[in-house]
Structure formats: structure tokens, C-alpha cells
Design an enzyme around this catalytic site. Structure first.
Site, PDB file in Angstrom:
ATOM      1  N   CYS A 400      18.600 -66.890  67.701  1.00 17.08           N
ATOM      2  CA  CYS A 400      19.268 -66.390  66.502  1.00 17.08           C
ATOM      3  C   CYS A 400      20.602 -67.069  66.258  1.00 17.08           C
ATOM      4  CB  CYS A 400      19.446 -64.874  66.600  1.00 17.08           C
ATOM      5  SG  CYS A 400      18.020 -63.990  65.918  1.00 17.08           S
ATOM      6  N   LYS A 403      20.481 -69.315  63.163  1.00 14.20           N
ATOM      7  CA  LYS A 403      20.158 -68.730  61.862  1.00 14.20           C
ATOM      8  C   LYS A 403      21.224 -69.089  60.821  1.00 14.20           C
ATOM      9  CE  LYS A 403      16.585 -66.053  63.117  1.00 14.20           C
ATOM     10  NZ  LYS A 403      15.274 -66.047  62.480  1.00 14.20           N
ATOM     11  N   ASP A 447       9.562 -63.900  61.143  1.00 15.27           N
ATOM     12  CA  ASP A 447      10.743 -64.411  61.832  1.00 15.27           C
ATOM     13  C   ASP A 447      10.330 -65.570  62.723  1.00 15.27           C
ATOM     14  OD1 ASP A 447      13.429 -64.579  62.591  1.00 15.27           O
ATOM     15  OD2 ASP A 447      13.608 -62.402  62.699  1.00 15.27           O
ATOM     16  N   ASP A 605      17.028 -53.368  63.990  1.00 16.03           N
ATOM     17  CA  ASP A 605      17.128 -54.074  65.267  1.00 16.03           C
ATOM     18  C   ASP A 605      18.332 -55.009  65.195  1.00 16.03           C
ATOM     19  OD1 ASP A 605      15.807 -55.731  63.427  1.00 16.03           O
ATOM     20  OD2 ASP A 605      14.743 -56.831  64.990  1.00 16.03           O
TER      21      ASP A 605
END
Length: 722
Positions: A400, A403, A447, A605
């Protein structure tokens, strides 16, 4: 233009012994283009045997004892797989590690050392600890010594290794204040029988000086919880029993379909086994051409020969021979900072020899300190405006951390027209779209993650749990998934191997979650990227970002800190043990947690936008604010130390800029609120009257859950209190 050459061969190093550690270091300096290098080891570190007696005596810390294989693997550009090999199929050319698909190889080398376990001795497995493998022994001794007070110790095996341990233990316990501790060296014959007479006499005198009790000609029949029982019925009291008798090969090594000598892999002077695609070095190998005792000095001297021969084999060149030395300087620790040196039948002892041994050992270990990698590319002399600022001062993270920032994403999505279909019912910014399909409520999300580690199995587990997080956060049951996989450019056979590992792992994770993998798409690119589109079914109303109420308890199910830890890992700055613990946190699924939180008022989340960003999403959708007590936020092992040292993910600045209305003082703890998480925990707003019960149930289910704050009526205001 990307000029990186495609990988065409798999070299797998089994074990993180001294030889392989040196090979990894050499590989970092001189890699062979086209080779995908992998190292497999049970744990993230490998203890250095030369410093074990000093560690036991208290002269070295555990960090000083260990070679960090995670850092070394990153430095060498190697895939690091944490697991214990239990078989090599030399016909299929695959390596078996429990809990994962087989690992294929073109060439492999084995350096797994030996064990001093005594499985045939009754009670040993339950009540004793073998001195080898070293890592397990070191951990057990560290834990025992921390609380022991005048204990009784028994070391079974009166050779040099057992004597060194006995003297080191006696010294450590006495220094810790256990003056009445009893350390006993037990042997079925006479102790130190393999030493020359001069050296033996000096070591016996050192054992006496350290107060070690010798129990010779003692045949052990059984190990009990607090006794060593001899065949004549004599009881030797022992609170900590260890075995240091001889060198036993690992059972799986002895069972390989290779030429085996007394359980050890027979190798020729090129360090090749009877199968030319399998090399073996260190204590697990038998030098058929010139047999030698099991000693670390030979493993160290084998390293340059193994390195050259592996590269020669993979590039079609001739191999060179290894010529072991006839004798070597034996340096024996005598408990305190004194050592004995023995060679050619002569022996000397004293503090100066300890200094020599310490210098040799630290010189060896210093080779693995201060490693660095992932340097930013050199820029052309003339570049467009903004290039330097966009690159920043650190490499782009994976997971992540790679991102797009929350602010940019929100700006783009806010300009899109809302869906005009009546069967789509979603809250802006929610984790998944809500669809009405034939009377059923379905959620769908997608994702993907750019790899932050090169182990495809671990990366797949993380990516799958990460994608499932959106479904669990909506209170849905996972239904189906498709995969989207980008592979680095490799030969077709390496692509097939990677895909086989990825899809087998994805099948296992989604099946365990109650869903099915129903297909996917692949392409090639610069880096491994794994993603999933997942659907889920909701029984009743889905849990969205909207619904948090004033007074609600804010509960998180996992610690935070994966972003800073994995950013540091890319630069060889994170401890391997911390990285291993972080990976285990990331692969923990949230199905049971979601079931406990089924009555949450709002839930999400915690992923790329960080805890503060995802909390802001709940507050914005629900029209509320929040207060968080930073010291109540659970942190991953090592995260705070790295944050305090200034380590940050490459997404940190975007995350911080993307959240308005946050009030905090600058600190490591407040910085971690903006740390991007990969496969993070669930963040839920729960009725305060249920909070204690919910947390108790989450902990019972195996989650390190905590209440971190409360929802307030101060719309859009998030206060982070120290």
C-alpha cells in the site's frame, strides 16, 4: 528503456549457514544476470556458531550473535523464504517446505548444519533442548537465564562444544548473582577425549576454575522435567538440560536420494553431490575426497569456491576444486574473557587469546553490518521541472506504500457522476460497491499490490487478505474472486513456476475464506504485482462508513506500522525478526474479527491511507469527529523505533496532506497514524456498552485488538492525544 535482463534460471540456497551467508554477500557484489536467487531458512536470522559461547556467557547480545538473513537477502537481491525445508526431490527438482507449494530449482545448494537432538533418548524432546540448531537454543537459554536463580544445569556431551557451554553457563550465572548455581558436564566416557593432552589439561583446569562438576562414565537413560536419570538409577538434578553430544544430521537430509555417508551428503572436490545440480557445504556435507571434522572454519573457506562454482554451473563454465587445509587454529572459550588456542598439539591460553578470538569473530560478523540497497537512480544532467520533487529522497515502497495518495484519489472520484442504476447502492468512499442482484445484496471490490517482498507465496497471501479486507469490512461473506497478476520479465518456465505458486496459494486463501477463485488475467511488467477482484454476499444490511455515533468506542483489530517497517526493509534498515513478525500480522485474515464486529455502527479496513485517513473516512461519512489516545494504538514490533529514527513510507507525506482536521503534536506515534498499512486490521465504531465484550471476544479469537478512542460530535475534527 528498461534494460533489465530477463531471469532464466532458479538458484535456491537451502539454509542460512555460514557458507551461504558469505555467498549471498558475494552475490550482492557480483550477481550473475539472468539468475533468480532464493534463500530458504526456518527463521529470519542465522546465529554465528563462533560467538555462541560468548553469547551464553553474556559477552555478546543476541543481535551481535545473529546474521540478519532478511537484510542480507535484500542486499543480494534474493527472494527470502522463511520456512523449514523437509525434502528435496532431486528428480522433479523441487524443494518442499510445509504450508506452501513446492519450490522449483535449476540448481540448489544445501547448508543446513547439524543437530544435537537426541530423539532416541527418552524424555529428551519434552524436557531438554539441543545445543544445535543454535537459534532455538540461544532463545531458550536467554529466556531461562533471565529468571533463573541458583539453578542446576546439565550438559550432556563432554566434548569441546559441551565444555565451552558449561564454562560459559557457569560464568554467566555467577555474574548474574547465582553463586550457588550447579553446572554439570555429563559424558558416557571421559570428557575432552578428542583434545590433545596439553590442551585437555588446560581446559580441565579451566572447568575446575569455573566450578563445573564433571560426571564421567555416566550412561543417561532418561530426561525428566527436573532430573537426568542414569541407567544405574542415579538422579542428576537439572532445571535446564541441553545436549551437545556429537554431530547428528537432520533426518530429511539423511533421507535424500543422493549418495549419503552416515547421514551427511557426500560431495566431491567441486562441492557437488552425486547429482550435479545439488551442491552441499558446511556441517551437513561429507568431503569424500578429503574427510574433515565438523568445524566452522571449513564452511567459511568453502564459500568462495561455492560462489564461483554456482555461477560457473549456471553459465556453462568449468568448476574449480576446493582444497581444505590440513589443520586449523582451534580457539576455545573458557567462560570469562579468556581463551585457549590449540594447533599441532601445542596449546596456549589467556586474555590475549580471547581478544584474538573476539577480533576474528567480530571481523567475520562485521561483513554483514551496514548493508544498504535501493539507492535512487542517477539523474541526467538536464531534467524536467518537478522530477526531483516527485522522486523524493527515498525509493517508492511496495504494498500500500505504492498507492496513489488519498487527496488525489478523492479529487478525481468526486468529479465522477454518481451511478444512475437503481441496483447500485454505495456510500461515497466506502470499501466496496453495494449491488442488488436478484433480491440478494452483493458487494464487490478490487485491489492489487505492487510486491514489497519477492516471495510470491507470501506476497499472494498478503494480497489476498488485503483484497478480502474490503469484503469483511462490509460485514459480507466472501463469494468469488478473479486474479490480476503482473509478472516480471522471465523465461516461460520461470513464469509458469511463479504462476503455479501464486494461484495455488490464492486458491488456499480464498477457499479458507469461503470463496472461490474463478479466473484471472496476467501480463508482464517491471515488478511483480498481484491483485484480486472479490465479491461477497451480505445477510441483512451491509456495514458502511456511515453510521458512527457520538460516544461509540473505536476498536482496531490489528497493530499498525507495516508501512514504515517495509519501507525500512527495502533499505536494509529493518530487523529481520521485525519484518517476519510484520508479515505474519499481514497474512492474518479478518473473517473471525468481522463476525465479532457484526453489530458495529460503522466499519472499514485500515490500509493505504493509514489509520488517520480511514478514520477520517468514517467521520466524514457519519458526520462526526473522533478522539484517539495514541498510546492505546497497538504497534507492530519495531515500528516505533523506526519511526523515531525518521523512517517513513514514500506515501507518508501524501497521507498526511490528504487528511484535514487532524490535531496532534509532532511525534513518532502521531506519524504512525499516517503510515500506510497493507492488509491492515478492521477499524470499527461500536456501542460503548459492548466494547469490553467485543474486545474480549476479539482477543479470544487471536486478534491483538484494542480500544483506541471514541467518536465525538465535533464534525470532521480528529484529535490525537499523546
Amino acid at each position: 528503456m528498461n534494460t533489465q535482463l530477463p531471469q532464466t534460471r532458479d538458484l535456491v540456497l537451502v539454509g542460512g549457514g555460514h557458507t551461504h551467508a558469505l555467498v549471498l554477500r558475494s552475490w550482492a557484489m557480483k550477481p550473475l544476470p539472468g539468475v533468480r536467487l532464493t534463500v530458504i531458512n526456518p527463521g529470519p536470522t542465522a546465529p554465528y556458531s563462533g560467538m555462541l559461547p560468548g553469547f551464553v556467557a553474556g559477552h555478546y547480545t543476541r543481535d551481535e550473535l545473529d546474521i540478519d538473513l532478511v537484510q542480507l537477502g535484500r542486499f543480494a537481491g534474493a527472494r527470502v523464504i522463511l520456512g523449514a525445508v523437509d525434502h528435496i526431490d532431486v528428480v522433479a527438482k523441487t524443494i518442499s517446505v510445509p504450508g506452501r507449494p513446492p519450490i522449483a530449482y535449476d540448481l540448489t545448494a544445501v547448508d543446513v548444519g547439524i543437530t544435537s537432538t537426541m530423539p532416541s533418548l527418552k524424555g529428551f524432546t519434552d524436557h531438554a533442548i539441543p545445543a544445535k540448531p543454535l537459534g532455538v537454543f540461544a532463545s531458550r537459554w536467554d529466556a531461562f537465564r533471565a529468571t533463573a536463580k541458583n539453578p542446576h544445569i546439565a550438559i550432556i556431551g563432554g566434548g569441546v562444544a559441551g565444555a565451552e557451554l558449561a564454562m560459559a553457563m557457569a560464568h554467566a550465572l555467577r555474574r548474574d548473582g547465582s553463586d550457588a548455581a550447579v553446572v554439570q558436564l555429563v559424558d558416557r566416557g571421559s570428557v575432552l577425549k578428542d583434545l590433545g593432552s596439553v590442551a585437555k589439561g588446560k581446559v580441565l583446569a579451566a572447568l575446575e576454575t569455573q566450578g563445573v562438576t564433571l560426571i564421567e562414565n555416566a550412561d543417561v537413560a532418561e530426561i525428566a522435567a527436573h532430573d537426568v536419570i542414569l541407567t544405574d538409577g542415579t538422579l542428576i538434578k537439572s532445571d535446564f538440560t541441553t545436549g551437545a553430544a556429537g554431530a547428528k544430521p537432520h533426518d530429511w537430509v539423511a533421507g535424500l536420494d543422493l549418495d549419503i555417508h552416515e547421514g551427511f551428503i557426500t560431495v566431491n572436490d567441486k562441492l557437488q553431490s552425486s547429482n550435479p545440480d545439488v551442491f552441499a557445504v558446511g556441517d551437513c556435507a561429507h568431503l569424500s575426497f578429503d574427510p574433515r571434522p565438523k568445524a566452522g572454519v571449513y564452511a567459511v573457506r568453502e564459500a568462495p569456491v561455492l560462489f564461483d562454482n554456482l555461477q560457473a554451473h549456471l553459465s556453462g563454465r568449468d568448476l574449480r576444486a576446493y582444497k581444505p587445509q590440513k589443520d586449523y587454529l582451534k580457539l576455545i572459550s573458557l567462560g570469562g574473557k579468556s581463551a585457549l588456542a590449540e594447533k599441532f598439539g601445542t596449546a596456549r591460553q589467556g586474555p590475549l587469546l580471547w581478544k584474538l578470538k573476539n577480533h576474528i569473530d567480530r571481523t567475520f560478523m562485521n561483513q554483514f553490518d551496514g548493508l544498504s540497497t535501493m539507492a535512487l537512480p542517477d539523474l541526467p544532467e538536464t531534467i524536467a521541472l518537478g522530477v526531483r520533487e516527485t522522486l523524493g529522497d527515498k525509493p517508492m515502497c511496495g504494498g500500500c506504500g505504492s498507492k496513489v495518495g488519498r487527496g488525489a484519489l478523492r479529487n478525481v472520484l468526486s468529479d465522477l457522476p454518481r451511478a444512475q442504476r437503481d441496483d447500485i447502492q454505495s456510500v461515497a468512499g466506502d470499501d466496496a460497491a453495494i449491488l442488488q442482484t436478484g433480491g440478494a445484496t452483493q458487494v464487490i471490490s478490487t485491489d492489487h499490490l505492487r510486491a514489497m517482498i519477492d516471495d510470491p507465496v507470501m506476497m499472494t497471501r498478503i494480497a489476498a487478505v488485503h483484497a478480502l479486507g474490503d469484503i469483511w469490512a462490509m460485514g459480507a461473506q466472501p463469494q468469488a474472486a478473479t486474479a490480476t497478476i503482473i509478472l516480471p520479465r522471465t523465461s516461460e518456465i520461470l513464469q509458469e513456476r511463479a504462476l503455479a505458486e501464486i494461484m495455488a496459494t490464492a486458491h488456499d486463501v480464498f477457499t479458507d475464506a469461503g470463496a472461490a477463485i474463478v479466473g484471472g488475467h496476467t501480463s508482464q511488467g517491471d515488478a511483480l504485482t498481484i491483485g484480486f477482484t472479490v465479491t461477497g454476499l451480505v445477510d441483512g444490511q451491509p456495514i458502511t462508513l456511515k453510521g458512527a455515533k457520538k460516544g461509540d468506542a473505536l476498536i482496531i483489530t490489528k497493530p499498525i506500522g507495516s508501512g514504515v517497517i517495509m519501507a525500512a526493509e527495502m533499505q536494509c534498515k529493518a530487523a529481520g525478526a521485525d519484518v517476519a513478525a510484520t508479515l505474519q500480522q499481514m497474512v492474518q485474515g479478518q473473517a473471525d474479527a468481522a463476525a465479532v464486529l457484526k453489530d458495529a455502527h460503522a466499519m472499514t479496513d485500515v490500509t493505504g491511507f493509514g489509520l488517520a485517513g480511514h478514520l477520517a473516512g468514517i467521520c466524514e461519512a457519519s458526520g462526526v469527529g473522533a478522539e484517539v489516545t495514541l498510546t492505546d494504538v497497538p504497534l507492530m514490533q519495531g515500528a516505533r523505533t523506526l519511526a523515531e529514527s525518521g523512517q517513513q513510507s514514500s506515501l507518508f507525506d501524501s497521507n498526511k496532506a490528504g487528511v484535514a482536521g487532524v490535531e496532534c503534536t509532532k511525534s513518532a506515534l502521531s506519524d504512525l497514524m499516517f503510515d500506510p498499512q497493507t492488509a491492515g486490521g478492521l477499524l470499527a465504531a461500536v456501542d460503548p456498552s459492548q466494547a469490553a465484550d467485543v474486545i474480549a471476544k476479539l482477543k479470544q479469537a487471536g486478534y491483538p485488538a484494542a480500544q483506541i478512542g471514541t467518536i465525538t460530535d465535533q464534525v470532521g475534527r480528529i484529535i490525537l492525544r499523546d
